[in-house]
Design an enzyme around this catalytic site. Structure first.
Site, PDB file in Angstrom:
ATOM      1  N   GLU A  19       0.833  -1.211   0.000  1.00  0.00           N
ATOM      2  CA  GLU A  19       0.000   0.000   0.000  1.00  0.00           C
ATOM      3  C   GLU A  19       0.860   1.252   0.000  1.00  0.00           C
ATOM      4  O   GLU A  19       1.234   1.744   1.065  1.00  0.00           O
ATOM      5  CB  GLU A  19      -0.917   0.014   1.233  1.00  0.00           C
ATOM      6  CG  GLU A  19      -1.984  -1.045   1.241  1.00  0.00           C
ATOM      7  CD  GLU A  19      -2.907  -0.924   2.458  1.00  0.00           C
ATOM      8  OE1 GLU A  19      -2.630  -0.115   3.373  1.00  0.00           O
ATOM      9  OE2 GLU A  19      -3.909  -1.652   2.490  1.00  0.00           O
ATOM     10  N   GLU A  56      -6.367  -7.241  -0.488  1.00  0.00           N
ATOM     11  CA  GLU A  56      -6.575  -7.200   0.968  1.00  0.00           C
ATOM     12  C   GLU A  56      -7.893  -6.502   1.262  1.00  0.00           C
ATOM     13  O   GLU A  56      -8.201  -5.459   0.690  1.00  0.00           O
ATOM     14  CB  GLU A  56      -5.417  -6.416   1.599  1.00  0.00           C
ATOM     15  CG  GLU A  56      -5.376  -6.508   3.106  1.00  0.00           C
ATOM     16  CD  GLU A  56      -4.285  -5.608   3.691  1.00  0.00           C
ATOM     17  OE1 GLU A  56      -3.092  -5.824   3.394  1.00  0.00           O
ATOM     18  OE2 GLU A  56      -4.652  -4.690   4.442  1.00  0.00           O
TER      19      GLU A  56
END
Ligand code: IDC
Length: 339
Positions: A181, A268
């Site tokens: 991320e 995710e």
């Protein structure tokens, strides 16, 4: 004479009935064998090497496959869940077809922050090898987080992915997630710059490997990738959501991106809030998964551990590594298994 003929017919009828009943029994046995055999056909055996086609992944059999996976917690902290028995249970009992092996890069014991590189790599390989034996897809996740910008550790990333791709170049089940991320103001153009360095390293070994690329702001700005996608085939763009935090607004970004044909992949998600803890929102989560189903976009739930947090799938007082009963699962764990 009449009596004799009666017996002849009688035995004929008995014989026919016996054949009929026997035939049904054999047919049923064969049918049930087919069903049980179908159960043991692993995802990789069925779909083989995957390619990106539109917003979906397609197998060698020409059929679309939707990845429905589980992500480990950081293997830096919860390596005990990286084993064949655990993954087999997830495959057979949860119908999971992929596991994401999350390796933190910067946090405590991170790959680039003092962690034992050799040991961490060994755990990743143990996971990939177990998944390969089980015919499941393996996602190798370079889990940047507090490092924010993937370029921070680009040298380490290059070396790591080069050795992984070399090791698994002949396998059809390994997917590479090159930066979890990006955050802290990292722009799409900085991510592109990083991706253009890492993708060729992997593709040199395995020219068609599926590669997942993160998007800005914790994988939430898929629109930036729509505006300026990478010029490689077989790329998936990551979008992450936590359903108690991310609702209609982020879903709109996802929907627009999918509508435009961008292959999104939810590497995710959780049904709690973005901290990985707090209350859960199943209704919102189900809205998300219905949208993803429509476009055959895959998803992977966070996280395979018994940490005392809502996003863990296993309750904190349960130390079992497989065969969990529903009482041993958290609300998220029970929900996902059922879903
Ligand atoms: C969280 C873990 C938590 C851990 C923390 C480390 O659940 O136990 O202490 O990371 O910083 C993400 C990240 C993922 C986070 C998760 C929940 O990719 O690493 O895990 N999350 O906060 N993005 C959004 C949420």
């Amino acid at each position: 004479m009449k009596r004799c003929r009666f017996y002849k017919y009688f035995w004929c009828i008995v014989l026919c009935m016996a054949c009929f009943i026997g035939g049904i029994a054999i047919y049923e046995k064969k049918g049930s064998m087919d069903i049980s055999q179908a159960k043991t056909v692993s995802p990789v055996k069925k779909y083989g090497k995957l390619t990106v086609s539109g917003t979906a992944l397609v197998g060698e059999n020409g059929k679309k496959i939707q990845i429905k996976g589980v992500s480990t917690h950081g293997i830096n902290w919860y390596p005990q869940y990286v084993n064949k028995k655990t993954f087999k249970h997830l495959r057979d009992s949860w119908k999971v077809n992929a596991v994401r092996l999350a390796m933190y890069t910067e946090e405590y014991n991170g790959y680039c922050s003092g962690g034992d590189k050799k040991e961490l790599k060994k755990t990743v390989c143990k996971g990939v090898d177990a998944l390969t034996e089980l015919g499941m897809y393996a996602i190798i996740d370079w889990h940047i987080l507090s490092d924010g910008n993937p370029n921070t550790h680009v040298k380490d990333a290059k070396k790591f992915f080069s050795s992984m791709a070399k090791k698994y170049k002949d396998q059809n089940n390994v997917i590479y997630e090159i930066c979890n991320e990006p955050n802290g103001g990292t722009t799409w153009s900085q991510i592109r710059k990083y991706a253009k360095k890492i993708i060729p390293v992997i593709r040199k070994q395995n020219p068609d490997a599926i590669i997942i690329v993160g998007t800005p702001s914790w994988d939430q700005e898929a629109d930036k990738a729509v505006e300026n996608p990478l010029s490689y085939d077989n790329i998936l763009y990551a979008l992450h959501f936590y359903s108690a935090t991310h609702k209609t607004d982020l879903r709109k970004v996802a929907k627009e991106a999918l509508k435009s044909g961008l292959p999104l992949f939810v590497s995710e998600f959780g049904i709690c809030d973005a901290s990985g803890n707090g209350s859960v929102d199943k209704k919102e989560a189900e809205k998300w998964l219905k949208l993803l189903k429509k476009y055959h976009a895959g998803y992977v739930i966070w996280n395979l551990s018994n940490k005392d947090e809502s996003s863990a799938l296993i309750k904190s007082d349960c130390t079992k590594l497989s065969g969990w009963t529903s009482k041993e699962l958290t609300v998220e764990g029970r929900w996902y298994k059922k879903w």
